[in-house]
Enzyme design. Structure first.
Site, mmCIF file in Angstrom:
data_model
loop_
_atom_site.group_PDB
_atom_site.id
_atom_site.type_symbol
_atom_site.label_atom_id
_atom_site.label_comp_id
_atom_site.label_asym_id
_atom_site.label_seq_id
_atom_site.Cartn_x
_atom_site.Cartn_y
_atom_site.Cartn_z
ATOM 1 C CE LYS A 180 -3.061 -2.373 3.142
ATOM 2 N NZ LYS A 180 -3.429 -2.443 4.581
ATOM 3 N N GLY A 181 2.052 1.156 0.513
ATOM 4 C CA GLY A 181 2.854 2.339 0.799
ATOM 5 C C GLY A 181 2.971 3.370 -0.308
ATOM 6 C CG ASP A 234 15.075 -0.896 5.575
ATOM 7 O OD1 ASP A 234 16.298 -0.639 5.659
ATOM 8 O OD2 ASP A 234 14.402 -1.274 6.544
ATOM 9 C CD GLU A 290 8.453 -0.245 -2.640
ATOM 10 O OE1 GLU A 290 7.438 0.415 -2.314
ATOM 11 O OE2 GLU A 290 8.652 -1.391 -2.245
ATOM 12 C CG PHE A 346 10.246 2.189 11.228
ATOM 13 C CD1 PHE A 346 10.303 1.133 10.328
ATOM 14 C CD2 PHE A 346 9.009 2.691 11.576
ATOM 15 C CE1 PHE A 346 9.146 0.579 9.786
ATOM 16 C CE2 PHE A 346 7.840 2.155 11.046
ATOM 17 C CZ PHE A 346 7.911 1.098 10.151
ATOM 18 C CB VAL A 347 10.578 7.414 8.254
ATOM 19 C CG1 VAL A 347 11.933 7.955 8.662
ATOM 20 C CG2 VAL A 347 10.685 6.627 6.949
HETATM 21 P P1 IMP Z 1 12.839 -3.671 2.235
HETATM 22 O O1 IMP Z 1 12.325 -4.952 1.632
HETATM 23 O O2 IMP Z 1 13.619 -3.902 3.497
HETATM 24 O O3 IMP Z 1 13.616 -2.832 1.235
HETATM 25 O O4 IMP Z 1 11.590 -2.858 2.716
HETATM 26 C C1 IMP Z 1 10.699 -2.313 1.816
HETATM 27 C C2 IMP Z 1 9.300 -2.171 2.377
HETATM 28 O O5 IMP Z 1 9.287 -2.184 3.799
HETATM 29 C C3 IMP Z 1 8.708 -0.848 1.964
HETATM 30 O O6 IMP Z 1 7.956 -0.983 0.774
HETATM 31 C C4 IMP Z 1 7.877 -0.445 3.149
HETATM 32 O O7 IMP Z 1 6.561 -0.957 3.024
HETATM 33 C C5 IMP Z 1 8.554 -1.099 4.319
HETATM 34 N N1 IMP Z 1 9.476 -0.164 5.015
HETATM 35 C C6 IMP Z 1 10.832 -0.128 4.952
HETATM 36 N N2 IMP Z 1 11.337 0.843 5.719
HETATM 37 C C7 IMP Z 1 10.275 1.451 6.278
HETATM 38 C C8 IMP Z 1 10.141 2.575 7.193
HETATM 39 O O8 IMP Z 1 11.107 3.222 7.630
HETATM 40 N N3 IMP Z 1 8.877 2.904 7.542
HETATM 41 C C9 IMP Z 1 7.774 2.244 7.079
HETATM 42 N N4 IMP Z 1 7.845 1.205 6.234
HETATM 43 C C10 IMP Z 1 9.087 0.813 5.848
#
Ligand code: IMP
Ligand code: MG
Length: 189
Positions: A49-50, A109, A105, A158-159
């Site tokens: 959803k982000g 992270d 996206e 974390f944001v």
């Molecule tokens: P990754 O797979 O670790 O790169 O994380 C990607 C997904 O995790 C993003 O699409 C977000 O939904 C969630 N995410 C990563 N970091 C944050 C954050 O700081 N706040 C909120 N959601 C996050």
């Protein structure tokens, strides 16, 4: 800071990037995308959803006849660290073979989610496949990622806000910020 107008959410300890700064960045990204895809049929694929807030603002600044599709994935649950497991909750509605696809996206992270999606979409043989991510915790990825349209590089904290949630809350904040420790404690009981 006029967009804040003293209305910072009580759970937010610090605003990292204001709504105005986000909108300025989106205008720049959209201009670049408009230039790059001028003679191509562009399909935006948003990651729910982000990314819905970002994609909505970005798309309205892209001066081209674009089409939309969405995927929904789950990688975090309500925790603040990646589980490493990406689950597809909603697949694409349309074929992307021979289409110019821009994956939109909210934030990268660990890079696990976007790497998984790239492999998944690449297998459907699009004409091109690029990434636009508004936020990027650069340096946190195990595998190097090429992000063609990066928005803001942010520190590895974390944001929430501007589409990003903690336990499904705070997505509608117009800025991104860091939660007060008490906001997490309230959640865990
Ligand atoms: P990754 O797979 O670790 O790169 O994380 C990607 C997904 O995790 C993003 O699409 C977000 O939904 C969630 N995410 C990563 N970091 C944050 C954050 O700081 N706040 C909120 N959601 C996050
Ligand atoms: Mg999330």
């Amino acid at each position: 800071m006029t967009d804040l107008g003293g209305r910072i959410h009580q759970d937010v300890g610090e605003v990292l990037i204001t709504g105005e700064e986000i909108q300025e960045k989106i205008a720049q990204l959209a201009k670049q995308i408009t230039d790059d895809y001028r003679d191509k049929d562009l399909l935006l694929v948003g990651v729910l959803k982000g990314a819905f807030v970002f994609m909505s603002d970005l798309a309205r600044q892209i001066n081209l006849p674009i089409e939309f599709d969405f995927m929904a994935v789950s990688s975090y649950g309500s925790a603040t660290k990646s589980s490493g497991v990406v689950r597809i909750l909603k697949d694409l509605d349309y074929e992307i073979t021979d289409r110019h696809v821009l994956l939109v996206e909210d934030i990268i992270d660990s890079g696990l989610t976007i790497s998984y999606l790239l492999r998944y979409l690449e297998a459907r043989r699009p004409a091109s496949l690029e990434i636009c991510s508004l936020f990027w915790k650069k340096g946190e990825q195990a595998v190097p990622l090429e992000v063609r349209y990066p928005g803001f590089e942010i520190p590895p904290v974390f944001v929430v806000g501007y589409g990003l949630d903690y336990a499904e809350k705070y997505r509608n904040l117009p800025y991104i910020g860091v939660l007060k420790p008490a906001a997490y404690q309230a959640e865990s009981g």
